[in-house]
Design an enzyme around this catalytic site. Structure first.
Site, PDB file in Angstrom:
ATOM      1  N   ARG A 249       0.851  -1.198   0.000  1.00  0.00           N
ATOM      2  CA  ARG A 249       0.000   0.000   0.000  1.00  0.00           C
ATOM      3  C   ARG A 249       0.884   1.246   0.000  1.00  0.00           C
ATOM      4  O   ARG A 249       1.019   1.958   0.989  1.00  0.00           O
ATOM      5  CB  ARG A 249      -0.965  -0.045   1.185  1.00  0.00           C
ATOM      6  CG  ARG A 249      -1.771  -1.335   1.197  1.00  0.00           C
ATOM      7  CD  ARG A 249      -2.920  -1.297   2.153  1.00  0.00           C
ATOM      8  NE  ARG A 249      -4.109  -0.751   1.518  1.00  0.00           N
ATOM      9  CZ  ARG A 249      -5.295  -0.670   2.113  1.00  0.00           C
ATOM     10  NH1 ARG A 249      -5.439  -1.093   3.335  1.00  0.00           N
ATOM     11  NH2 ARG A 249      -6.329  -0.163   1.473  1.00  0.00           N
TER      12      ARG A 249
ATOM     13  N   GLN B 288      -1.103   2.839  -5.689  1.00  0.00           N
ATOM     14  CA  GLN B 288      -2.483   3.245  -5.428  1.00  0.00           C
ATOM     15  C   GLN B 288      -3.438   2.871  -6.556  1.00  0.00           C
ATOM     16  O   GLN B 288      -4.588   2.495  -6.298  1.00  0.00           O
ATOM     17  CB  GLN B 288      -2.541   4.753  -5.180  1.00  0.00           C
ATOM     18  CG  GLN B 288      -2.087   5.158  -3.794  1.00  0.00           C
ATOM     19  CD  GLN B 288      -2.223   6.647  -3.545  1.00  0.00           C
ATOM     20  OE1 GLN B 288      -2.374   7.421  -4.486  1.00  0.00           O
ATOM     21  NE2 GLN B 288      -2.170   7.058  -2.301  1.00  0.00           N
TER      22      GLN B 288
ATOM     23  N   ASP C 245      -4.638  -0.737  -6.107  1.00  0.00           N
ATOM     24  CA  ASP C 245      -5.090  -1.101  -4.766  1.00  0.00           C
ATOM     25  C   ASP C 245      -6.546  -1.569  -4.778  1.00  0.00           C
ATOM     26  O   ASP C 245      -7.478  -0.780  -4.619  1.00  0.00           O
ATOM     27  CB  ASP C 245      -4.916   0.098  -3.838  1.00  0.00           C
ATOM     28  CG  ASP C 245      -5.175  -0.236  -2.375  1.00  0.00           C
ATOM     29  OD1 ASP C 245      -5.615  -1.366  -2.092  1.00  0.00           O
ATOM     30  OD2 ASP C 245      -4.935   0.633  -1.519  1.00  0.00           O
TER      31      ASP C 245
ATOM     32  N   SER D 241      -8.698  -0.834  -1.591  1.00  0.00           N
ATOM     33  CA  SER D 241      -9.283   0.503  -1.472  1.00  0.00           C
ATOM     34  C   SER D 241     -10.457   0.697  -2.417  1.00  0.00           C
ATOM     35  O   SER D 241     -11.505   1.222  -2.023  1.00  0.00           O
ATOM     36  CB  SER D 241      -8.214   1.572  -1.746  1.00  0.00           C
ATOM     37  OG  SER D 241      -7.252   1.586  -0.713  1.00  0.00           O
TER      38      SER D 241
ATOM     39  N   TYR E 107      -2.586  -0.860   7.501  1.00  0.00           N
ATOM     40  CA  TYR E 107      -3.477  -1.819   8.154  1.00  0.00           C
ATOM     41  C   TYR E 107      -3.563  -1.548   9.655  1.00  0.00           C
ATOM     42  O   TYR E 107      -2.727  -0.870  10.236  1.00  0.00           O
ATOM     43  CB  TYR E 107      -2.970  -3.256   7.933  1.00  0.00           C
ATOM     44  CG  TYR E 107      -2.919  -3.671   6.493  1.00  0.00           C
ATOM     45  CD1 TYR E 107      -4.069  -4.090   5.830  1.00  0.00           C
ATOM     46  CD2 TYR E 107      -1.728  -3.640   5.778  1.00  0.00           C
ATOM     47  CE1 TYR E 107      -4.030  -4.481   4.500  1.00  0.00           C
ATOM     48  CE2 TYR E 107      -1.679  -4.025   4.447  1.00  0.00           C
ATOM     49  CZ  TYR E 107      -2.832  -4.449   3.818  1.00  0.00           C
ATOM     50  OH  TYR E 107      -2.782  -4.828   2.503  1.00  0.00           O
TER      51      TYR E 107
END
Length: 376
Positions: free
Chosen positions: A120, A125, A128, A131, A226
């Site tokens: 992450r 991004q 991801d 997300s 996390y």
């Protein structure tokens, strides 16, 4: 290079690639095969894939001949046992929860990329999947709770009297939690948010919610985005704060999970019994045990007048957009593996290395190597 897309098992409505992404891959020289009706439950018919340049092939052909096999969820055992050694599989396989299966795939000489293990980082991004899908979960969780809740969410002033706004408590201010905050606020609810990370206070408050802080949380800055395990003393203070807020809440959205471990129980039976009759909880951590003592995964239970909805796969209930976002994540990840239309595994890339779980007969993921259920 042949990229094959499998049809997901019943219960999963998303698809790994959408026609828009197929078209881009074909332009790069990639051959794309789609299992019949792979996108049907996400409202992408076979014809739309054919028009984008894909070919419709049987599951057997894809499993036997594709160079990389895309399946969001773990295929059924009879399917993955048909994959020849040396092939590549990619999806969201929760390797820390499926350590034994990952070892079996390693023994079969499969190369496994689990996209939920992508580092992450800023560079990653656009890949991801956690997300992009959590954003949907947070949005849909509030809508689901509003549908189950027996009263209005916003304040109403009418000739017949005034209705106070609903009070929403959100446990966890990650991507799902923040989207839940934004959605609940748009619907007119009063929102409180609890999170172990003080750093998210500003984001929560910028969305118009009140942040509940408990002092003494363990530092999560090195956890890659996390949550981390907290001390017993902190948990005791945490539960006291949550108990105070939950007794006043009409709707609760819970999102707390720790990779590779059972979800922390944030809402005890005693707390449930002090909640108002008619209140609703949506538990997004249901698949890993849930954040309440009464959560049942993929089920709705009523305890002392409180409705508890356990659902960790809400993106599947919005399959068209969820698939579109997921497919874009997959496309961006594949850009690290495609060179002039061929599949090239560049393990010097930190994202490729981080997402790889098995390769050349071994477990390659460092966190998974330490899991107790993996054979030495």
């Amino acid at each position: 290079m042949i990229a094959g897309v499998l049809k997901e098992q019943l219960g999963e409505n998303r698809v790994s690639l959408v026609p828009e992404i197929v078209k881009q891959l074909v332009k790069q020289g990639v051959t794309v095969w789609i299992e019949p009706d792979a996108g049907a439950r996400a409202y992408y018919p076979d014809d739309s894939y054919i028009q984008a340049g894909a070919a419709v092939k049987s599951a057997h052909e894809i499993l036997q001949q594709a160079d990389i096999i895309l399946s969001i969820q773990i295929p059924e055992q009879a399917a993955w046992q048909m994959i020849p050694p040396g092939k590549v599989v990619a999806g969201v396989y929760q390797p820390l929860y499926n350590a034994v299966l990952m070892q079996q795939w390693a023994d079969r000489q499969l190369t496994t990329f689990s996209l939920d293990s992508i580092p992450r980082t800023t560079r990653a991004q656009s890949m991801d999947v956690l997300s992009s899908q959590a954003n949907i979960s947070g949005y849909k969780a509030v809508l689901l709770a509003a549908w189950k809740y027996s009263r209005y969410l916003p304040m109403f002033m009418t000739a017949a009297g005034s209705i106070a706004p609903a009070k929403v408590l959100i446990l966890g201010a990650g991507v799902a939690g923040l989207q839940a905050v934004a959605t609940a606020r748009r619907l007119g609810a009063v929102v409180e948010v609890f999170d172990t990370r003080p750093a998210v206070r500003e984001e929560v408050m910028s969305l118009g919610a009140r942040f509940i802080e408990v002092e003494g949380a363990a530092d999560a800055s090195a956890a890659g985005g996390y949550a981390v395990e907290q001390s017993a003393n902190y948990k005791e203070k945490q539960q006291a704060k949550i108990a105070e807020s939950i007794a006043k809440a009409d709707i609760v959205i819970t999102t707390a999970q720790i990779p590779g471990r059972k979800a922390p129980v944030l809402i005890t039976t005693d707390m449930l019994e002090k909640m108002k009759a008619g209140s609703v909880i949506v538990d997004l951590a249901a698949a890993t045990g849930g954040n309440t003592t009464r959560t049942e995964n993929n089920d709705t239970v009523v305890h002392n007048g409180v409705t508890i909805i356990g659902d960790s796969n809400l993106p599947s209930s919005m399959p068209a957009d969820a698939s579109k976002l997921y497919a874009k994540n997959v496309y961006n990840f594949l850009q690290l593996l495609i060179k002039e239309g061929d599949l090239v595994l560049n393990f010097s890339d930190d994202i490729v290395q981080g997402a790889c779980i098995t390769h050349s007969g071994t477990i390659t993921n460092e966190r998974l190597k330490q899991a107790e259920s993996v054979k030495p």
